[in-house]
Motif scaffolding. Structure first.
Motif, short mmCIF file in Angstrom:
data_model
loop_
_atom_site.label_atom_id
_atom_site.label_comp_id
_atom_site.label_asym_id
_atom_site.label_seq_id
_atom_site.Cartn_x
_atom_site.Cartn_y
_atom_site.Cartn_z
N LEU A 30 0.83 -1.20 0.00
CA LEU A 30 0.00 0.00 0.00
C LEU A 30 0.87 1.26 0.00
N ALA A 31 1.93 1.26 0.81
CA ALA A 31 2.84 2.41 0.84
C ALA A 31 3.52 2.60 -0.51
N GLN A 32 3.92 1.51 -1.16
CA GLN A 32 4.56 1.61 -2.46
C GLN A 32 3.58 2.17 -3.51
N ALA A 33 2.34 1.72 -3.46
CA ALA A 33 1.34 2.20 -4.41
C ALA A 33 1.06 3.69 -4.19
N CYS A 34 0.95 4.11 -2.94
CA CYS A 34 0.74 5.52 -2.64
C CYS A 34 1.93 6.36 -3.07
N ASP A 35 3.14 5.87 -2.85
CA ASP A 35 4.34 6.59 -3.28
C ASP A 35 4.34 6.77 -4.79
N GLY A 36 4.00 5.73 -5.51
CA GLY A 36 3.94 5.82 -6.97
C GLY A 36 2.87 6.80 -7.43
N ALA A 37 1.71 6.78 -6.79
CA ALA A 37 0.63 7.69 -7.17
C ALA A 37 1.00 9.15 -6.89
N PHE A 38 1.59 9.39 -5.72
CA PHE A 38 2.00 10.76 -5.38
C PHE A 38 3.12 11.24 -6.30
N THR A 39 4.05 10.37 -6.62
CA THR A 39 5.14 10.75 -7.53
C THR A 39 4.58 11.05 -8.91
N TYR A 40 3.69 10.22 -9.39
CA TYR A 40 3.09 10.45 -10.70
C TYR A 40 2.35 11.79 -10.73
N THR A 41 1.59 12.08 -9.66
CA THR A 41 0.86 13.34 -9.58
C THR A 41 1.82 14.53 -9.58
N ALA A 42 2.90 14.43 -8.83
CA ALA A 42 3.88 15.52 -8.77
C ALA A 42 4.58 15.71 -10.11
N VAL A 43 4.92 14.61 -10.76
CA VAL A 43 5.59 14.72 -12.06
C VAL A 43 4.65 15.30 -13.10
N ARG A 44 3.39 14.94 -13.06
CA ARG A 44 2.42 15.51 -14.01
C ARG A 44 2.21 17.00 -13.75
N ALA A 45 2.26 17.42 -12.48
CA ALA A 45 2.01 18.82 -12.14
C ALA A 45 3.24 19.70 -12.34
N TYR A 46 4.42 19.20 -11.94
CA TYR A 46 5.63 20.03 -11.92
C TYR A 46 6.71 19.60 -12.90
N GLY A 47 6.50 18.52 -13.59
CA GLY A 47 7.49 18.05 -14.55
C GLY A 47 8.44 17.04 -13.93
N ILE A 48 9.34 16.54 -14.75
CA ILE A 48 10.27 15.50 -14.33
C ILE A 48 11.21 15.99 -13.22
N ALA A 49 11.41 17.29 -13.11
CA ALA A 49 12.28 17.84 -12.07
C ALA A 49 11.76 17.54 -10.67
N ALA A 50 10.49 17.18 -10.54
CA ALA A 50 9.93 16.84 -9.24
C ALA A 50 10.48 15.51 -8.71
N GLU A 51 11.01 14.69 -9.59
CA GLU A 51 11.57 13.39 -9.17
C GLU A 51 13.01 13.59 -8.73
N GLY A 52 13.32 13.20 -7.50
CA GLY A 52 14.66 13.36 -6.96
C GLY A 52 15.63 12.27 -7.37
N ASN A 53 15.12 11.12 -7.76
CA ASN A 53 15.97 10.01 -8.17
C ASN A 53 16.36 10.22 -9.64
N MET A 54 17.64 10.42 -9.88
CA MET A 54 18.09 10.73 -11.24
C MET A 54 17.89 9.56 -12.21
#
Length: 72
Positions: A30-54
């Motif tokens: 569940l934590a992994q799924a939520c992390d993926g959903a939040f990351t996807y939402t952030a990347v869609r809103a702010y672009g790829i720069a929102a992802e800290g993992n290069m």
């Protein structure tokens, strides 16, 4: 007949350690799924720069955010 009853008893028997392990596994997934959903939402809103993992950011640039996060 007795063998069938013993088999069902083993299948339905809830071991306390097994239940705890399954709860922990469920919470982890569940934590992994939520992390993926939040990351996807952030990347869609702010672009790829929102992802800290290069590594993930590079893959997102190559194949897109959804396939990258689905595989990761």
């Amino acid at each position: 007949m007795i063998a069938k009853q013993l088999t069902w008893h083993r299948l339905l028997h809830l071991d306390t350690a097994m239940v705890a392990a399954r709860v922990v596994l469920f919470l982890f997934l569940l934590a992994q799924a939520c992390d993926g959903a939040f990351t996807y939402t952030a990347v869609r809103a702010y672009g790829i720069a929102a992802e800290g993992n290069m590594v993930l950011a590079t893959w997102m640039a190559l194949v897109g955010p959804f396939p990258t996060l689905l595989v990761a």
